[in-house]
Motif scaffolding. Sequence first.
Motif, mmCIF file in Angstrom:
data_model
loop_
_atom_site.group_PDB
_atom_site.id
_atom_site.type_symbol
_atom_site.label_atom_id
_atom_site.label_comp_id
_atom_site.label_asym_id
_atom_site.label_seq_id
_atom_site.Cartn_x
_atom_site.Cartn_y
_atom_site.Cartn_z
ATOM 1 N N TYR A 5 0.843 -1.196 0.000
ATOM 2 C CA TYR A 5 0.000 0.000 0.000
ATOM 3 C C TYR A 5 0.877 1.244 0.000
ATOM 4 O O TYR A 5 1.733 1.416 0.875
ATOM 5 N N LYS A 6 0.649 2.079 -0.985
ATOM 6 C CA LYS A 6 1.406 3.317 -1.117
ATOM 7 C C LYS A 6 0.659 4.435 -0.389
ATOM 8 O O LYS A 6 -0.442 4.811 -0.781
ATOM 9 N N TRP A 7 1.289 4.935 0.673
ATOM 10 C CA TRP A 7 0.685 5.960 1.509
ATOM 11 C C TRP A 7 1.104 7.357 1.064
ATOM 12 O O TRP A 7 2.269 7.612 0.781
ATOM 13 N N GLY A 8 0.133 8.243 1.057
ATOM 14 C CA GLY A 8 0.401 9.657 0.876
ATOM 15 C C GLY A 8 0.124 10.363 2.196
ATOM 16 O O GLY A 8 -0.795 9.980 2.920
ATOM 17 N N ILE A 9 0.916 11.369 2.504
ATOM 18 C CA ILE A 9 0.731 12.155 3.727
ATOM 19 C C ILE A 9 0.285 13.547 3.326
ATOM 20 O O ILE A 9 0.982 14.242 2.588
ATOM 21 N N LEU A 10 -0.889 13.955 3.798
ATOM 22 C CA LEU A 10 -1.416 15.285 3.484
ATOM 23 C C LEU A 10 -1.155 16.178 4.689
ATOM 24 O O LEU A 10 -1.816 16.062 5.721
ATOM 25 N N GLY A 11 -0.168 17.045 4.533
ATOM 26 C CA GLY A 11 0.312 17.856 5.646
ATOM 27 C C GLY A 11 1.710 17.400 6.006
ATOM 28 O O GLY A 11 2.004 16.211 5.966
ATOM 29 N N ALA A 12 2.566 18.340 6.370
ATOM 30 C CA ALA A 12 3.973 17.997 6.610
ATOM 31 C C ALA A 12 4.457 18.472 7.970
ATOM 32 O O ALA A 12 5.622 18.812 8.133
ATOM 33 N N GLY A 13 3.564 18.445 8.952
ATOM 34 C CA GLY A 13 3.922 18.905 10.292
ATOM 35 C C GLY A 13 4.467 17.806 11.189
ATOM 36 O O GLY A 13 4.884 16.739 10.728
ATOM 37 N N ILE A 15 3.012 15.771 13.541
ATOM 38 C CA ILE A 15 2.286 14.503 13.590
ATOM 39 C C ILE A 15 2.495 13.722 12.301
ATOM 40 O O ILE A 15 2.643 12.489 12.307
ATOM 41 N N ALA A 16 2.523 14.426 11.183
ATOM 42 C CA ALA A 16 2.764 13.772 9.894
ATOM 43 C C ALA A 16 4.104 13.048 9.896
ATOM 44 O O ALA A 16 4.231 11.927 9.385
ATOM 45 N N ARG A 17 5.103 13.668 10.487
ATOM 46 C CA ARG A 17 6.443 13.060 10.545
ATOM 47 C C ARG A 17 6.455 11.822 11.438
ATOM 48 O O ARG A 17 7.125 10.828 11.135
ATOM 49 N N LYS A 18 5.738 11.868 12.540
ATOM 50 C CA LYS A 18 5.680 10.699 13.423
ATOM 51 C C LYS A 18 4.992 9.533 12.724
ATOM 52 O O LYS A 18 5.454 8.380 12.808
ATOM 53 N N TYR A 71 -3.089 9.788 4.725
ATOM 54 C CA TYR A 71 -3.199 10.178 6.127
ATOM 55 C C TYR A 71 -3.322 11.696 6.165
ATOM 56 O O TYR A 71 -2.407 12.411 5.757
ATOM 57 N N VAL A 72 -4.472 12.183 6.634
ATOM 58 C CA VAL A 72 -4.718 13.622 6.710
ATOM 59 C C VAL A 72 -4.210 14.116 8.059
ATOM 60 O O VAL A 72 -4.769 13.786 9.107
#
Length: 331
Positions: A5-13, A15-18, A71-72
Motif C-alpha cells: 500500500y502506497k501511503w500519501g501524507i497530506l500535511g507535513a507537520g 504529527i505527519a512526521r511521526k 493520512y490527513v
Amino acid sequence: MSKTYKWGILGAGRIARKFANDLKYVEGARLYAVGARTADSAHEFAIEFADVKEYDSYKKLVSDPEVDAIYVATPHGFHHEHVMLCLEHGKAVLCEKAFAINTREAKEMIALAQSKKVFLMEALWTKFNPHYLKTMALIRSGKIGKVKSLHANFGFKPFEPVPQRLFDPLLGGGTLLDIGIYNVFIALSVLGRPDVIEATAELSDKGIDMQLSVLFKYKGGEQAQLFSSFYTDLSNECDICGEEGRIRMGTRFFAPDTSITYYEGKPDTAEVIPYHREQGFGYQYEARHVQECLTGGLIESPVVTWNDTIVQMEVMDEIRKLIGVSYPKDK
C-alpha cells in the motif's frame, strides 16, 4: 503475493512526521508521497524521508493515481475540506482527530465516503495501542469490578512558537478539540455515552476554552470527571475506579509509552501491569488496521466505526454548547 500500500501524507507537520516514521514498522506499507502547502515544506519532508515524492499542493497529491491511502495530518479546522478532496479523488482516508469541527461536517464526510464507496476512518490511535487494549481487557475481565467513576486530565502550557490552531476560532481552537478529546474518548470507551453532561470553562477573549471541566453522569450512578487546560503542564493521567479496585494509566495515558498500575486497595497495593509495545511512536497500529480493512474490501472500520465518530462529535458539540464556544464553521 501481498499488496504493498502506497501511503500519501497530506500535511507535513510534526504529527505527519511521526506517522511517516512508523510506517516502516508496517508490513506492506510504503511511504510514497507527501503533499504540503508549499514546495519548501514538501521538500524538507522529502529530505527527511528518503525516496518520497513531493507535491507542493494537496490537489497534486490526491491526483496521483499511485496513491492508495492518505493520512490527513492537517489541523482539524481543515479536515472537512481535505478529507472531502481525498474522497472525491477516490483515496482511502485515515483522518487525524478531531475528525471535524462539528457533527455536521463529520456527517458530510461520512456520507461522501458511503456514496463513493471509499474507506474513511478517524485516526484515534489510542484505540489500537497495546496499553489501551490491555486496560480494556482488564476491565472486561472484572479485575476492578463494576466501574463507578473515571477521572482524566490533559493539560500543557504551549511554548513558542505557539501553533495558531490552538487559539484561533477559525481553526477550531481550544482545549476540547485539541486535547480534551482524549478525555472524552476514554470516558466513552469505558462508560459509554453519558445520560447527562455538565460543563464549565474559562474562555479566552477570542471565545475559545482555555481550561475546561466536564462531568458525565450516568443513570447507574457512574460519573466521569474530565479536565483539560492550556495553562499548566498536568500529569495527563487517567484513573478508572471500580468497586473492587482501580486502574491508573499514567502520564500520557493516551500514548503507548504510558504505564498501567492496578490498585486492589490503598496506594501501597500498587501493582505495575506489564504490556508489550513495539518500537516507534505508536502510529503503526492504526496504519496496520487500515491496510487490513482495505485488504478486506471494507470502507468502514469495525474498530473505530462511523457511529463512534458521530457520537464523539455529538458529545463534544454538546459540551461546546454548554460552555458557550461557537466556531464560525458552526454557522
